[in-house]
Design an enzyme around this catalytic site. Structure first.
Site, short mmCIF file in Angstrom:
data_model
loop_
_atom_site.label_atom_id
_atom_site.label_comp_id
_atom_site.label_asym_id
_atom_site.label_seq_id
_atom_site.Cartn_x
_atom_site.Cartn_y
_atom_site.Cartn_z
N ARG B 122 19.99 20.60 -15.15
CA ARG B 122 21.33 21.07 -15.58
C ARG B 122 22.09 21.79 -14.49
O ARG B 122 22.99 22.60 -14.76
CB ARG B 122 21.21 21.96 -16.81
N GLU B 186 42.60 6.09 3.44
CA GLU B 186 42.79 7.30 2.64
C GLU B 186 43.64 8.32 3.39
O GLU B 186 44.37 9.10 2.78
CB GLU B 186 41.44 7.92 2.26
N ARG B 242 46.99 16.05 -10.10
CA ARG B 242 45.93 15.49 -9.28
C ARG B 242 45.89 13.97 -9.32
O ARG B 242 45.38 13.32 -8.40
CB ARG B 242 44.59 16.05 -9.75
N HIS B 249 44.77 3.40 -6.17
CA HIS B 249 43.40 3.33 -6.68
C HIS B 249 43.27 2.52 -7.97
O HIS B 249 42.21 1.94 -8.22
CB HIS B 249 42.83 4.74 -6.89
N HIS B 253 40.66 -0.13 -7.62
CA HIS B 253 39.44 -0.21 -8.43
C HIS B 253 39.31 -1.58 -9.07
O HIS B 253 38.21 -2.11 -9.18
CB HIS B 253 39.44 0.87 -9.50
#
Lengths: 363, 363
Positions: B122, B186, B242, B249, B253
């Site tokens: 965790r 990028e 953001r 993308h 993608h």
């Protein structure tokens, strides 16, 4: 049914959430709706629970874009592979990061659904509908989610809080006796850790719990959740005090891993583990024989094992416990007792006495 | 080597951390030690990077209980199955929750190691040592970790911040040209999103970057990280602003998934995706032909593709984009341009024009 529904707040600031405890609430839209922000809802359940409670749950979610995924039932399926089926179902349904997951089932379903929620698209909300006593008193509070690894229990996971917990006591009527007892094991644990009056209440009311009397169950669930919430609120990420909640668990996890997941129920392994912790505490002179016997006696009255499995040697125990999360820098730490309702985390115990507790633990 | 090492702070309150940018720092103990709290350190790397940089990294970690795990190299291995090997290595070494993970490699290693750190017991701390330009300017900032699912890229993961990032520009000397260009893709993105002066700097200094001049690389990395850190600090969990970082993308993608992971490099897919976004923006009348041409021209000078793969139909594109995380309640949202250095997230575009951009995107 118009029984009283209790609401308990788990106070974790912006991650806080309510626990509702009452009869029939898993089928009641009012308890879901305030906690669902988007339009897509995925109910995750298992093959045992689905025939019992899925239909009513889906009806309560009428109006949302609802889908469900039904996993096999059992601790042995709490794996990354089975977890992946939840992701697959979400992606096949094109569920976005605004969806909400609902965990309808016991601790395994809660842990897996919680971790799926923590990790699907890097985090979506979820609601817990625990259908076993164990999950109502244990997984409802604490935010622990995750899956097992072949080399250790609960080794993969996240701390991730639900938006709400719906603990419906009517779902306990379909538990078999062994599962009910497994839940009572964790209930007894809260008394042992820091609530001696609750331990004494349990001594007085064990028969009512075993007879599944609703008032007794509701009280035991609420008090357990309250006791746990207090500890968790003080130590959300398990830096210190929270480790007390693991009373019986270091031994218990070793039993579960050593015997193969699913062989012993979690609460059964914890029950034997608590007796082992009490036994070691007695050998260390930290508790007297009377408290040791009361502990084992109450556990036994619940129909729970008080001895570790005979097939597990003390060497196997030591090896299994060495990977436990409570080992800090190679040093084994255990939760032990200074009395009923008074527990401590300690690495300051005699190794010889530990060996004796691993080998024999008889009342 | 005693070159200057720049330190950039990513300001996220108690989750904030430094990025060091300089030559030779991956082999320098001084940049690791302040960020390791326990005694156990696991270096996660891949088969390509291990022979180049693992030995020096391990030497810099002398004095800790160090182990390493070497994964296969490539986006196609960014899966739950391969991730599980990290957990196995940690458990076999009996690493506790006080251990630290070090990600030595490109974006795949960074994403997987970060998610392993987020989920092992965790959550344990980790340090990123990105060895590609792409990972130095992209994965260094933002805390995105995770793995792919057969039905979608980066669908499983967590937001989880490293304790420090060591961006060593000497490691860029071993990149092949195609990987270097993928990183430059990028870098160009940051100029396009909200930093027109940086875009113009790139137009003036593209040759220096392609020649791998250290000063040019260090400047481009620092400015890219700074631009990204500003956006991330304002919106850590990707609630709004953001999303601008995803320029190119959504298209990209779809290209990566449609062609099979690993066929197109991430930066190549994003490059073509940025040209597609620019193309759609031009069709919408949001940017003029000159800005469109400057965008595609700079991307082309970096040796990057400006067209989507010819084998991917617009129908395939639409289906692949429908599972993208930026789809909100079934509505496709794209990052588009109002000019170089001026981007917007929008679902307010003509579907016919989108179809045209998917089908043809020629300078």
């Amino acid at each position: 049914m118009n029984a009283v529904v209790n609401r308990l707040e788990v106070d974790l600031g912006e991650r806080g959430y309510p626990i509702y405890i009452g009869a029939g609430i898993h089928a009641n839209a009012d308890y879901y709706r305030p906690h669902i922000s988007g339009t897509q809802v995925m109910v995750v359940t298992n093959e045992t629970i689905a025939p019992l409670y899925l239909k009513n749950t889906l009806q309560a979610l009428d109006g949302f874009e609802v889908a469900s995924v039904i996993l096999p039932d059992g601790e042995q399926f709490k794996t990354l592979e089975v977890l992946s089926r939840i992701y697959t179902a979400l992606l096949e349904q094109r569920f976005t990061r605004k969806c909400t997951l609902i965990a309808l089932g016991g601790g395994v379903i809660g842990d897996m659904t919680g971790f799926a929620a923590a990790s699907y698209q890097r985090g979506v909300p979820f609601i817990q509908v625990p259908t076993t006593l164990l999950s109502q008193v244990d997984s409802s509070v604490g935010g622990k989610t995750g899956v097992n690894h072949p080399l250790g229990k609960n080794m993969i996971g996240a701390f991730y809080q639900p938006k709400a917990v719906l603990a419906d006591i009517t779902t306990l009527n379909t538990l078999d006796d062994r599962q009910l007892a497994s839940g009572i094991s964790e209930v007894i644990k809260y008394g042992l850790i820091n609530d001696r009056p609750f331990f004494e209440w349990l001594e007085a009311n064990m028969n009512a719990l075993l007879a599944r009397e609703p008032e007794a169950l509701a009280y035991a669930i609420e008090r357990s959740c309250r006791d746990k919430a207090e500890v968790v609120a003080a130590d959300e990420k398990e830096a210190g005090q929270r480790a007390l909640l693991n009373l019986g668990h270091t031994f218990g996890h070793a039993i579960e891993t050593g015997m193969g997941y699913g062989e012993w129920l979690h609460g059964e392994a914890v029950a034997a583990g608590m007796c082992m912790a009490a036994d070691l505490s007695r050998r260390l002179g930290w508790i007297d024989g009377k408290d040791f016997e009361r502990t084992c006696h109450l556990i036994q009255r619940a129909g729970l094992p008080i001895d570790p499995p005979k097939t597990l040697s003390s060497e196997q125990f030591m090896a299994l416990m060495a990977v436990d999360k409570k080992v800090l820098d190679g040093k084994l730490r255990l939760v032990l007792l200074h009395g009923i309702g008074e527990s401590v985390v300690s690495d300051d115990f005699d190794q010889q006495m530990l060996q004796e507790s691993l080998g024999v633990c008889r009342i």
